[in-house]
Design a protein around this motif. Structure first.
Motif, mmCIF file in Angstrom:
data_model
loop_
_atom_site.group_PDB
_atom_site.id
_atom_site.type_symbol
_atom_site.label_atom_id
_atom_site.label_comp_id
_atom_site.label_asym_id
_atom_site.label_seq_id
_atom_site.Cartn_x
_atom_site.Cartn_y
_atom_site.Cartn_z
ATOM 1 N N GLU A 23 0.824 -1.209 0.000
ATOM 2 C CA GLU A 23 0.000 0.000 0.000
ATOM 3 C C GLU A 23 0.856 1.256 0.000
ATOM 4 O OE1 GLU A 23 -3.350 0.218 2.469
ATOM 5 O OE2 GLU A 23 -3.993 -1.850 2.133
ATOM 6 N N LEU A 26 2.272 1.626 -3.644
ATOM 7 C CA LEU A 26 1.295 2.033 -4.652
ATOM 8 C C LEU A 26 0.777 3.447 -4.403
ATOM 9 C CD1 LEU A 26 -0.702 -1.298 -5.051
ATOM 10 C CD2 LEU A 26 1.223 -0.454 -6.419
ATOM 11 N N THR A 27 0.618 3.801 -3.137
ATOM 12 C CA THR A 27 0.208 5.171 -2.818
ATOM 13 C C THR A 27 1.267 6.162 -3.270
ATOM 14 O OG1 THR A 27 -1.128 4.431 -0.949
ATOM 15 C CG2 THR A 27 -0.437 6.731 -0.939
ATOM 16 N N SER A 50 -0.941 -10.079 -1.749
ATOM 17 C CA SER A 50 -0.610 -9.045 -2.734
ATOM 18 C C SER A 50 -1.614 -8.949 -3.878
ATOM 19 C CB SER A 50 0.796 -9.274 -3.300
ATOM 20 O OG SER A 50 1.782 -9.122 -2.307
ATOM 21 N N ILE A 53 -4.656 -6.848 -2.953
ATOM 22 C CA ILE A 53 -4.341 -5.422 -2.802
ATOM 23 C C ILE A 53 -4.159 -4.781 -4.176
ATOM 24 C CG2 ILE A 53 -2.691 -3.766 -1.852
ATOM 25 C CD1 ILE A 53 -2.070 -5.907 0.325
ATOM 26 N N ARG A 56 -7.441 -4.148 -5.843
ATOM 27 C CA ARG A 56 -8.145 -3.008 -5.253
ATOM 28 C C ARG A 56 -7.598 -1.688 -5.796
ATOM 29 N NH1 ARG A 56 -6.875 -0.768 -0.289
ATOM 30 N NH2 ARG A 56 -5.912 -2.723 0.420
ATOM 31 N N TYR A 57 -6.285 -1.568 -5.885
ATOM 32 C CA TYR A 57 -5.691 -0.331 -6.403
ATOM 33 C C TYR A 57 -5.975 -0.171 -7.891
ATOM 34 C CZ TYR A 57 -3.232 1.491 -2.350
ATOM 35 O OH TYR A 57 -2.939 2.069 -1.145
ATOM 36 N N THR A 96 7.885 -3.113 -5.417
ATOM 37 C CA THR A 96 6.834 -2.590 -4.559
ATOM 38 C C THR A 96 7.054 -2.844 -3.070
ATOM 39 O OG1 THR A 96 5.509 -4.575 -5.011
ATOM 40 C CG2 THR A 96 5.078 -2.619 -6.363
#
Length: 302
Positions: A23, A26-27, A50, A53, A56-57, A96
């Motif tokens: 997170e 990716l943020t 992973s 997540i 979702r992104y 990541t």
């Protein structure tokens, strides 16, 4: 640089079991001040949370591409998969478990514009952080005035690349033309950066941006923690790259620089009792006419 003239930059975000860090990574992409981005998420068959997540992104950012590989193929092949889908004039290979600072891409694209068309790579300083995001140290040393000391190489860096590690891999942005010229990463290797540096720096300039642009995370599963240990999984690839480098050398100065690297790798192989690799490195050092008395004694003791 106006938004209309800003070149397209592709972020190939590579994930393998990075759920704990994903997170934040990716943020940090979505927080970039540079707007003309193509984002390609590539999951290398993670076995943790992973993929959920990443889905979702990707749903929250419809322009982002998501590729969930059905089997683990390793970093080189996973990156090439993303590279082949990409359109950007510049590319980032973004693991990541790391974090991009907000100005990272804007700063480096400005550096490319200043350096000119023969600049194939811009690299920077990095902040090394632990698993919980706490500061450990910076990649480069600085003097009392905050200046990098010694100043890392910039421009034509082939000789420096042969002799020693100095580039923080996660800080690199690469010109697409370089990757196309090289055919992407060599998928027969266990890791990519040394081979990329050697082959790219033969014909292209590397320019330093002396700013911290990236947080590189240190944790037990990171690739950098697996090298120089008993049964080093990357040593065979290092030997192959050293042989590639020998074929690219044009001067005695370059051969001498490669001998410095081979001697270092030989001593690590002997230290951790990687005997077949030590024999191969000693033979390469002989071909470079770089054997010193201590090298010979160490080779006898291996």
């Amino acid at each position: 640089m106006s938004a209309a003239s800003a070149p397209l930059v592709t972020v190939v975000a590579l994930c393998y079991n990075h759920a704990r860090f994903l997170e934040a990574a990716l943020t940090s992409i979505s927080a970039q001040t540079y707007s003309n981005l193509e984002v390609i998420l590539v999951d290398d068959a993670s076995t943790d949370d992973s993929p959920a997540i990443l889905r979702r992104y990707a749903a929250a950012h419809p322009s982002w591409q998501l590729h969930l590989l059905p089997e683990n193929v390793g970093n080189c092949r996973a990156f090439n998969h993303g590279f082949r889908q990409s359109k950007g004039e510049f590319l980032l290979d973004f693991a990541t478990d790391d974090v991009l600072l907000p100005e990272r891409i804007s700063q480096q694209i400005r550096q490319f514009a200043q350096a000119g068309p023969r600049c194939g790579v811009v690299y920077s300083d990095a902040e090394l952080i632990d698993e919980d995001g706490r500061h450990v140290r910076n990649h480069f040393r600085r003097d009392a005035r905050g200046q990098l000391h010694p100043l890392p190489a910039s421009g034509l860096v082939f000789t420096e690349v042969l002799a020693r590690y100095f580039i923080s891999t996660p800080t690199m942005t690469m010109r697409r033309a370089v990757l196309e010229e090289l055919g992407g990463y060599d998928e027969t290797l266990a890791y990519e950066d040394f081979d990329f540096w050697v082959r790219a720096s033969r014909n292209w300039e590397f320019h330093l941006l002396p700013e911290v642009t990236t947080q590189k995370r240190l944790h037990p599963q990171s690739m950098s923690r697996k090298g120089y240990r008993p049964h080093d999984p990357y040593l065979a690839s290092t030997i192959r790259v050293c042989r590639k480098a020998l074929a690219l050398c044009r001067t005695e100065q370059e051969r001498a620089a490669l001998a410095v690297r081979v001697r270092w790798e030989l001593r690590q192989a002997i230290r951790y009792r990687n005997r077949p690799e030590a024999r191969a490195l000693y033979q390469l050092l002989r071909e470079l006419r770089g054997v010193r008395p201590l090298d010979w004694l160490l080779a006898l003791a291996r």
